[in-house]
Write an enzyme that holds these catalytic residues in place. Structure first.
Site, mmCIF file in Angstrom:
data_model
loop_
_atom_site.group_PDB
_atom_site.id
_atom_site.type_symbol
_atom_site.label_atom_id
_atom_site.label_comp_id
_atom_site.label_asym_id
_atom_site.label_seq_id
_atom_site.Cartn_x
_atom_site.Cartn_y
_atom_site.Cartn_z
ATOM 1 N N GLU A 91 -19.431 -11.192 20.094
ATOM 2 C CA GLU A 91 -19.877 -12.258 19.193
ATOM 3 C C GLU A 91 -19.948 -13.628 19.860
ATOM 4 O O GLU A 91 -20.810 -14.438 19.521
ATOM 5 C CB GLU A 91 -18.941 -12.335 17.972
ATOM 6 C CG GLU A 91 -19.007 -11.143 17.045
ATOM 7 C CD GLU A 91 -20.323 -11.064 16.272
ATOM 8 O OE1 GLU A 91 -21.041 -12.081 16.194
ATOM 9 O OE2 GLU A 91 -20.630 -9.977 15.758
ATOM 10 N N SER A 347 24.641 11.992 -23.700
ATOM 11 C CA SER A 347 26.052 11.881 -23.281
ATOM 12 C C SER A 347 26.244 11.135 -21.970
ATOM 13 O O SER A 347 27.368 11.076 -21.464
ATOM 14 C CB SER A 347 26.651 13.290 -23.145
ATOM 15 O OG SER A 347 26.667 13.946 -24.389
#
Length: 682
Positions: A91, A347
Site C-alpha cells: 500500500e 432442600s
C-alpha cells in the site's frame, strides 16, 4: 545584448510570481490549517463491535457495532510483524519517509495515467487512506486534495506507528469487516499475531478493492492479489527467496471462526454489564466439556426439559463455565438464562440452617434432632417419602434431607437469624422473607437463583469467606468472613462423598474417586430439581425443570440433577484429589429444646381444628371449644371475649371465625375455621 537582458527580466518576473504564489499558497494553507483543524474526535471514536473473550483473551462471542460493521481495534504490537510489513509493502512502501503526501508516488501516478489515458494508478498514502475512510468521500480530484491536506495535518498530530495502527484497525477487508482483528478471525479463525506469512499477505491485499477480492466470492482473485503482495515484499527485501517460495506454496484455507457458539448466556451477561464487552473469566475448555456432558444428560431427561449449569473457581470466585439453557438456539426457552432465574431451591438451603445453629453453639454433628409429625398454623409438613424417622443425629438428618428437623431447628434459633446467614453467604433474599416464606423457608419456600446458590456453596468451600462471583478478569477479588471455619468443615464433612458415595460411583473403589460434597433439592410440586456442591476447588450448581414452571414426577434432585453434577466433578479439569481433614467436634453451649417435651408444655386448641369447615344445620353450627389445658384459660372469638356459657357451647351462623385461647404465662393458641350454609354445599 538586449536578448539576455530580456531573458533576465522574464526570469525575474517568474521568480517574483513563483515567490508570490508560494507565499500565497502558504498563507492559504495556514489559514485553512487554522480554520479547519483536524477532527481527531472522528478519527478516535469509530464504532466498535462488542466482543467477549475468555480468560485467555480468545474471542467467543461478538455482535456488530452500531454502524453494522465488524470492527475490533487492537494494538500494533498485537498484529504480528508479517501483517504490518505486508500492508506497508503493497500500500505505501515509502510510508516512513514521507510527510503524509508522497510526491514521488504522485508523479508516478500522473505519468502512468497519462500514458494509458485512464486512471490505472493512485497515489494515496496510508495516511491519506485513513483520512478518506474517516470522511468516506468519493474518489475525485477535489476529494484527493482534501485528503492530502488532512494527511499533512494528521502527520503532525500522530506518530507513524499510531497512523499505521489506525489504518490497520479501520481498513476494509470484505463485506462489513473492518480492521485486521475482525478480518483474521472471520477468514482464518485466528488472532492476527498467529497468522502465517502467506495468510498475512492474503489479508494485506484485500483493502485495495475489498469487493473485487472478496474471498467468499472471488478466492482466485484474492490469491492472485496475495501473490502480488508477496512479490513486493521480496522485491523490497522484507522476505528472503526461500520465505517467498514457501509462502507461495502454502495453501490458503479459509476457516472462519464460528461466532456466538459458546457460553452465549455468559456473554450476554457480560454485555449487560459492559456493553463494549471485555475479557471474561470463562474457561472455554471447561465450558466445552460442560456443554458436552450437558447435551448428553439432556437426552436422558423428559422432552421439553431445561437445565442450567454454573461452575465457579472457588479460589478467585471466577465464573469459569455457565449454561443458561439446554438449547440457546430455541427462540423461546433459549432466550431465558436459567442461571439467573429465581426458583424454589427445595432442600438446598438446609446446610445453612444447620450452620446457623452450629455457629450459635446450639448443636453439632452428633446432636440429636427430631423427625416427628408437627403442625404449624394449619401446615403439616412431612418428608419426601412421607415417613418419620424419630430422633436422629444432625449428620443423619442433613444427609437424608429430612424436612421436620430442619424446620424445628429454624424455629428454635429464629428465622431472622437463619435469613441473616443465608444472605451473608451470598444469597440475596426478596423483601420481607420472613412473611413470604415463614418456616417453609427451611424447605425451599422462597426463590433463589442458581448463580447465587452455587456461590453460597463456594463460601462453604472457602471455609466461610464470601466473595461476589466475578465474570470479568478485571473485576476485583474481595472476600468477607461470614462463617466460622469449623462450622464449614462440619457441614462439608457431613455432606462429603466418602460418607455417602453416589450410586453412579459405587462400582469404583473409593480411593479412585475425588473428594466433593453436595446437596440435592426438589421443590414443592416437583417443579425444580437441584444439585449443588463443591470440592474446595470448584463449586458446581445444576438446575433442571421447565422455564414455564410446570412440574413433572421426574424432576427430583437426586434423579434429574445429581448424575450430571457427579460427572462434572469427575472431569480431569475439575477434580480435586486432596483429602479433606476430619472436622473438630463443635462445642454445644446451649442445646436446642426437646420438641416433644416442649409440645407437652405448649398450649394448643384441640377443638375446633385449624382450617376446619362446619355446616350450619337449620342456620347454626354447634361447636364446643377445647384445649389441651384447662386452668386459667381466656377465650376470644373474632376479637371478643367469650363468657363461660359460650365456651361450653358456641352456636355460630355461617361465616369466617378466628378463635384465640390465652393461658397462664401468656401462652396462647389460635385457629381459624369456617361455618358454611347448607345451600353452599348443594
Amino acid at each position: 545584448m538586449k536578448q539576455p537582458k530580456r531573458i533576465k527580466k522574464i526570469l525575474k518576473r517568474v521568480l517574483w510570481l513563483t515567490t508570490g504564489l508560494t507565499i500565497g499558497l502558504l498563507a492559504l494553507l495556514i489559514m485553512l490549517w487554522q480554520s479547519f483543524p483536524f477532527p481527531l474526535d472522528r478519527l478516535e471514536n469509530w464504532p466498535v463491535n462488542p466482543c467477549v473473550t475468555d480468560h485467555g483473551d480468545i474471542p467467543y462471542f461478538s455482535i456488530v457495532g452500531s454502524d453494522q460493521q465488524w470492527r475490533q481495534p487492537i494494538g500494533l504490537d498485537e498484529m504480528g510483524d508479517w501483517l504490518v510489513q505486508a500492508s506497508i509493502a503493497i500500500e505505501d512502501k515509502r510510508f516512513y519517509r514521507h510527510n503524509g503526501v508522497d510526491a514521488l508516488a504522485i508523479m508516478r501516478a500522473v505519468t502512468q495515467n497519462l500514458a494509458h489515458r485512464k486512471i490505472v494508478s493512485g497515489a494515496s498514502t496510508l495516511t491519506m487512506q485513513v483520512c478518506r475512510m474517516m470522511d468516506d468521500r468519493p474518489r475525485t480530484i477535489s476529494a484527493k486534495a482534501i485528503e492530502a491536506f488532512r494527511a499533512l495535518q494528521l502527520e503532525k498530530l500522530k506518530t507513524k506507528n499510531e497512523i499505521l495502527e489506525i489504518y490497520l484497525n479501520i481498513a476494509p477487508y470484505g463485506g462489513n469487516l473492518r480492521g485486521v482483528a475482525s478480518a483474521a478471525m472471520a477468514w482464518f479463525g485466528k488472532h492476527p499475531r498467529d497468522l502465517s506469512l502467506a495468510e498475512s499477505a492474503f489479508l494485506a491485499g484485500l483493502p485495495q478493492a475489498p469487493s473485487r477480492y472478496y474471498p467468499g466470492r472471488n478466492l482466485k482473485r484474492a490469491i492472485q492479489r496475495q501473490q502480488e503482495v508477496l512479490y513486493q515484499m521480496r522485491r523490497q527485501g522484507l522476505i528472503t527467496d526461500r520465505q517467498w517460495q514457501q509462502a507461495l506454496l502454502e495453501p490458503i484455507e479459509l476457516n472462519p471462526a464460528t461466532r456466538q457458539s459458546q457460553a452465549i448466556h455468559a456473554a450476554w451477561m457480560a454485555l449487560g454489564r459492559q456493553p463494549q464487552g471485555g475479557q471474561t473469566t470463562i474457561d472455554l475448555e471447561i465450558q466445552k466439556q460442560t456443554q458436552r456432558l450437558t447435551d448428553r444428560h439432556l437426552e436422558t431427561l423428559p422432552p421439553g426439559s431445561e437445565l442450567a449449569v454454573v461452575i465457579i473457581d472457588i479460589e478467585n470466585s471466577s465464573i469459569v463455565a455457565l449454561i443458561g439453557s439446554g438449547d440457546p438456539g430455541d427462540p423461546v426457552d433459549g432466550q431465558v438464562n436459567g442461571a439467573l432465574a429465581r426458583r424454589s431451591p427445595g432442600s438446598t438451603l438446609k446446610p445453612f440452617i444447620y450452620a446457623t445453629a452450629m455457629a450459635a453453639g446450639r448443636l453439632n454433628r452428633e446432636s440429636i434432632v427430631f423427625d416427628i409429625p408437627i403442625q404449624r398454623a394449619g401446615w403439616s409438613p412431612d418428608n419426601f417419602d412421607h415417613t418419620f424417622a424419630g430422633p436422629v443425629s444432625v449428620s443423619d438428618a442433613l444427609r437424608r434431607s429430612l424436612n421436620i428437623p430442619a424446620i424445628l431447628v429454624a424455629e428454635s434459633i429464629g428465622l431472622a437469624r437463619c435469613c441473616g446467614t443465608i444472605e451473608s453467604v451470598g444469597i440475596p433474599l426478596p423483601a420481607n422473607p420472613l412473611n413470604r416464606g415463614g418456616l417453609a423457608l427451611a424447605v425451599g419456600g422462597i426463590e433463589v437463583s442458581l448463580l447465587d446458590l452455587t456461590n453460597a456453596y463456594a463460601t462453604l468451600g472457602r471455609y466461610g469467606y464470601r466473595s461476589p462471583p466475578r465474570l470479568f478478569v478485571a473485576d476485583p477479588t474481595e472476600s468477607t468472613k461470614v462463617l466460622d471455619r469449623q462450622v464449614c468443615m462440619a457441614i462439608n464433612h457431613i455432606l462429603s462423598s466418602p460418607l455417602r458415595l453416589p450410586d453412579s460411583l459405587a462400582p469404583h473403589p473409593q480411593d479412585d474417586t475425588s473428594w466433593f460434597m453436595w446437596k440435592t433439592g426438589t421443590s414443592s410440586g416437583r417443579l425444580d430439581a437441584w444439585a449443588i456442591g463443591h470440592n474446595c476447588r470448584y463449586a458446581i450448581g445444576i438446575w433442571v425443570g421447565r422455564f414455564r414452571g410446570t412440574g413433572r414426577v421426574d424432576y427430583v434432585g437426586s434423579q434429574s440433577a445429581e448424575p450430571l453434577l457427579i460427572q462434572l466433578f469427575q472431569l480431569p479439569w475439575l477434580r480435586n484429589h486432596t483429602p479433606q481433614p476430619e472436622p473438630p467436634c463443635l462445642m454445644v453451649t446451649q442445646p436446642l429444646p426437646d420438641p416433644i417435651e416442649l409440645a407437652r408444655d405448649q398450649l394448643r386448641i384441640l377443638q375446633p381444628a385449624d382450617n376446619e369447615r362446619y355446616i350450619a344445620l337449620n342456620g347454626k353450627a354447634i361447636i364446643r371449644p377445647a384445649a389441651n389445658q384447662t386452668e386459667s384459660l381466656t377465650w376470644f372469638l373474632n376479637g371478643r371475649a367469650l363468657t363461660s356459657s359460650q365456651i361450653n357451647l358456641l352456636e355460630l351462623t355461617p361465616g369466617h371465625y378466628e378463635l384465640l385461647c390465652i393461658g397462664k404465662s401468656n401462652l396462647s393458641s389460635q385457629v381459624r375455621f369456617m361455618v358454611q350454609s347448607e345451600a353452599s354445599i348443594q
